[in-house]
Design a protein around this motif. Structure first.
Motif, PDB file in Angstrom:
ATOM      1  N   THR A  35       0.787  -7.523 -11.846  1.00 18.76           N
ATOM      2  CA  THR A  35       0.318  -6.306 -12.522  1.00 18.76           C
ATOM      3  C   THR A  35      -0.688  -6.630 -13.629  1.00 18.76           C
ATOM      4  N   MET A  84       3.432   5.628  -5.971  1.00 15.07           N
ATOM      5  CA  MET A  84       3.181   5.666  -7.405  1.00 15.07           C
ATOM      6  C   MET A  84       2.181   6.754  -7.759  1.00 15.07           C
ATOM      7  N   SER A 135       0.834  -1.208   0.000  1.00 13.72           N
ATOM      8  CA  SER A 135       0.000   0.000   0.000  1.00 13.72           C
ATOM      9  C   SER A 135       0.869   1.257   0.000  1.00 13.72           C
ATOM     10  N   PHE A 175       2.060   1.675  -3.618  1.00 14.87           N
ATOM     11  CA  PHE A 175       1.009   2.250  -4.459  1.00 14.87           C
ATOM     12  C   PHE A 175       0.822   3.729  -4.167  1.00 14.87           C
TER      13      PHE A 175
END
Length: 67
Positions: A60, A21, A15, A18
């Motif tokens: 992914t 990102m 998490s 992410f």
């Protein structure tokens, strides 16, 4: 494991990855700017991201298919 270390779940580390990102930042810049107090060491993050036991391409691909 020594008493002063906590176990971290892969979900916590993922998490955080992410979040980086979507904020368009690297872990290095996040640490330098002091925006986020991590509950794990940077070595834990890098070890997780470089793990050969995780099939990142499959992950992914499945993530993109579900989104």
């Amino acid at each position: 494991m020594p008493r002063n270390q906590k176990a971290h779940t892969p979900l916590q580390i993922m998490s955080y990855a992410f979040a980086l990102m979507f904020r368009n930042k690297s872990m290095y810049m996040d640490m330098i700017l002091g925006n986020n107090e991590l509950s794990f060491a940077k070595d834990t993050y890098y070890r997780f991201m470089k793990s050969i036991s995780i099939n990142w391409i499959r992950f992914t691909t499945l993530l993109a298919a579900n989104i």
